[in-house]
Write a protein that holds these residues in place. Sequence first.
Motif, PDB file in Angstrom:
ATOM      1  N   VAL A   1       5.067  -3.802   4.509  1.00  9.61           N
ATOM      2  CA  VAL A   1       4.747  -3.610   5.923  1.00  9.61           C
ATOM      3  C   VAL A   1       3.368  -4.219   6.187  1.00  9.61           C
ATOM      4  N   PRO A   2       3.153  -4.848   7.336  1.00 11.87           N
ATOM      5  CA  PRO A   2       1.833  -5.427   7.595  1.00 11.87           C
ATOM      6  C   PRO A   2       0.724  -4.372   7.565  1.00 11.87           C
TER       7      PRO A   2
ATOM      8  N   VAL B   1       0.811  -1.221   0.000  1.00 10.90           N
ATOM      9  CA  VAL B   1       0.000   0.000   0.000  1.00 10.90           C
ATOM     10  C   VAL B   1       0.845   1.272   0.000  1.00 10.90           C
ATOM     11  N   ALA B   2       1.987   1.233   0.667  1.00 11.16           N
ATOM     12  CA  ALA B   2       2.811   2.448   0.718  1.00 11.16           C
ATOM     13  C   ALA B   2       3.329   2.787  -0.685  1.00 11.16           C
ATOM     14  N   GLU B   3       3.607   1.733  -1.475  1.00 10.93           N
ATOM     15  CA  GLU B   3       4.070   1.948  -2.843  1.00 10.93           C
ATOM     16  C   GLU B   3       2.938   2.552  -3.684  1.00 10.93           C
ATOM     17  N   THR B   4       1.733   2.014  -3.510  1.00 10.59           N
ATOM     18  CA  THR B   4       0.572   2.537  -4.228  1.00 10.59           C
ATOM     19  C   THR B   4       0.384   4.021  -3.914  1.00 10.59           C
TER      20      THR B   4
ATOM     21  N   VAL C   1      -6.624   5.877  -1.077  1.00  7.71           N
ATOM     22  CA  VAL C   1      -5.226   5.460  -1.051  1.00  7.71           C
ATOM     23  C   VAL C   1      -4.503   6.092   0.135  1.00  7.71           C
ATOM     24  N   LYS C   2      -4.551   7.422   0.218  1.00 11.76           N
ATOM     25  CA  LYS C   2      -3.722   8.084   1.232  1.00 11.76           C
ATOM     26  C   LYS C   2      -4.242   7.902   2.650  1.00 11.76           C
TER      27      LYS C   2
ATOM     28  N   PRO D   1       1.399   3.669   9.397  1.00  9.79           N
ATOM     29  CA  PRO D   1       0.613   4.512   8.509  1.00  9.79           C
ATOM     30  C   PRO D   1      -0.628   3.756   8.033  1.00  9.79           C
ATOM     31  N   PRO D   2      -1.734   4.410   7.739  1.00  9.07           N
ATOM     32  CA  PRO D   2      -1.906   5.863   7.704  1.00  9.07           C
ATOM     33  C   PRO D   2      -2.334   6.444   9.063  1.00  9.07           C
ATOM     34  N   ASN D   3      -2.411   5.625  10.099  1.00  8.91           N
ATOM     35  CA  ASN D   3      -2.908   6.142  11.380  1.00  8.91           C
ATOM     36  C   ASN D   3      -1.806   6.796  12.205  1.00  8.91           C
TER      37      ASN D   3
END
Lengths: 207, 632
Positions: free
Chosen positions: B375-376, A103-106, B587-588, B419-421
């Motif tokens: 990352v999990p 997800v970080a890559e996305t 996404v973000k 992330p994102p929290n």
Amino acid sequence: MEKTYNILFAGVGGQGLMLLSAVLGKAAVDAGLDVMTGETHGLAQRSGSIYVHFRIGKPISPLIPYGSADMLIAMEATEALRYIEYLKDDGVVIMSKNIMHPVAETKAVALDKTRKTKYYTLSAVEEQLRKVTSRVIALDSLGLAIQAGNARTENSVLIGAAAACPDFPISSEDLKNAVLSLVPPKTRDANAKAFELGTEAGTACLQ
Amino acid sequence: MTVEDVKRTENSKALMLANEAMVRAALEADVKVVAFYPGSPVSEIMDTFSEVVDHFGDFKMEISANEKVALETVAGASMAGVRSLTAMKSVGMNVASDAMFSIAYTGLKAGCVVIMADDPYAHSSQSEQDSRYFGEAAYVPLIEPANSQEAYEMVKWAFEVSEKYRTLVLLRTTTRVNHARSMTQLGDMNRTPFERKKWKDVKDQYFTVGAVARELKIKLLKKREAMKEQFENSQFNKIDEGEGETGIITSGVCYLHTKEAMRNLGVSLPVLKIGTINPLPESKISRFMKDLDTVIIVEELSPYLETRITALAKDVNPSLRIVGKRDGSFSEALEYNVPIVEKVIATTLGVDTSVDYNRYLERAAELKRDLPERVPVFCPGCPHRGTLWAFRQALTRLRIRDDIVFNNDIGCYSMAFLPPNEFSDSMLAMGASLGISAGMSLVLEDKVIAMVGDSTLYHAALPGIVNLIHHNSNVTLFVLDNSVTAMTGQQYNPNTPFDAGGRSARKIDMDKLFEALGADSVTVIDPYQTRDCIDPIKEAIGRDGFNVIISRRECALYGDRLKKSRGERIPRSENDKETCRNIYACVKEFYCPAITIDESDYKIMIMETLCDGCLECRQVCPVDAPRHIVGR
């Protein structure tokens, strides 16, 4: 079997890596070989990186030493590269062409307004792997599984490809029997077909 | 397949996880009561028992509220005259140890075994705790296996030792042993029917305080002395003969790494493998090292063996060179493998390792330089994702993001620190968020917020909650009610109407519980109605007093299982690209692994193979672009 044959399985949580390892375990035991595994269980979250150390022959420790895996089987392409320190020089890599983007890559790809940030690609994975070995089998495992009649037979495609490797310690026949004895009965035909497609594709890649 | 190996009546060889082999051994030893709270790396022990409880029908099993209750349950069963067993992770023993220290004093009746698993590398734990000290500290025997076969044999031996000396026996493993699969020779399965007993036929006194405790302590010391000889001569302490003046003392999985390292190096040093950690085979150790010039001690985590061996060496071989942690050869951190052990042996002998391991590590680091980290994250469909999103929105709207302190707890939701929290000011131990909040609320001006899951609530959070309410504390508590103990594999807990094996149990009514305790308010939200959660959260956080927000929606993995058992299809979602305006809120701010970017048009794309159809992403999308795929 005098020598120990080491396989490192890699994948993403939820892909069925443990089943893949169980199928190979049964095949090895049925063939009268000694087997040892070191597995990742535990946190149930999906989408994490997971692995199984799978050792046939005369292993003592459950963990493969670095540079000592004869084969790396990855259900997701970037996961093959993630465990590359285990592969011996010129070992075999069998991997799905599938990439599951973290997800970080996305987020990085989406938010870059200049559009210069791209996803990590299959060819980048292959390029890096080829610095270690020439024997890379990259399979469209999902496509072949669908061709076999069942999208959920990707595991059988990958095991079929392993059977294509000349130095693999379990015979193609034993491997196939183990697969077919562990899959749900109504998916046997599709799994048999998937296994064969995997073997064909694997043979083609190694030539 | 392996459950079949656990069930079969005849002896044979089977490829088994140590966790499965230990279940098989306990069943062969005719165990009659088992109780557990799940925890990695021992969860498969409980899960395997759950799978066979109906098949055998001749033993009782409970999923306990926590490890202390589990230990007390099996101790009670032992006092009542039947063999019993529990298993827990290292930090579970911290919870159970209060009872354990007293049980050591009073002793027990029938065989009672506790499997306790440490987690070097903290794969799935808060710390790399070394629980070997518990045995010595509590005067309880502690044994340690290296593989499935030995784990199997040790469980059977532990029952005998427990009965002979009327003591609890701790069987300590590490993650690498629990989760390694190897060939195991099984014995015959001869079970007996379950029969209730009369207390007058089995009774004894299990009571310790003051003068009684002082008397019991003397007996305990005698018991330890009596055990020593049998432990000295145990088959689990074995010497592999070898050559040279350098020897190795090791235990557990390190024995396997050591043997393989020696094979790689082509050397054959004498090795003493210790299986009985408490009491230690002191005479055997002394004899082994008497004529050595150097001894290498291979053990993960603390220098437990090394400290004790150093003390013994002072008498039998004062000039012995000890290679271990104190001289810096080995680290007290992380777990070991063949290369780590091989390097120390090679350095000690002045030879090269069989493979240049560093070359592979360095090359790999170079090859992976640009590889994105994995990352999990929460699973697709996870209700926590929606709860935390709504919580963040509420904080933003209240403009108090920098005026809160957030105490997290143990569960999948611990990942709120990622992330994102990225908000977790603390995360320590099961239920600790409540006590920490008590202290912080005494001192801080900020709003104090705690978060627990349903399993953690019943495990260890209740006393902390009672304490907060009693003291009129200003704390907001989130309870993430996802029906099951999700992180360890969606096991049942007091929040479900089920017990082990799906047998019926009574579900605790959480809402009534909080009402009865005197919470100032209880708000129930559904994280799948993500937008609608923001206002109720705002209100609850804005109030003074002890206010509870229960976010209720089953774990996605558990929900999928329920849907499949009801024959329902799991819906999938797609992004309606006509509607999508590349806002990327999904996404973000959301981090669902099923959402990726289509690099041809930079619209988002929902991976059908991963999507769980929860549509939480539609809830966070300002233009409602994600929708269910019709006809799926």
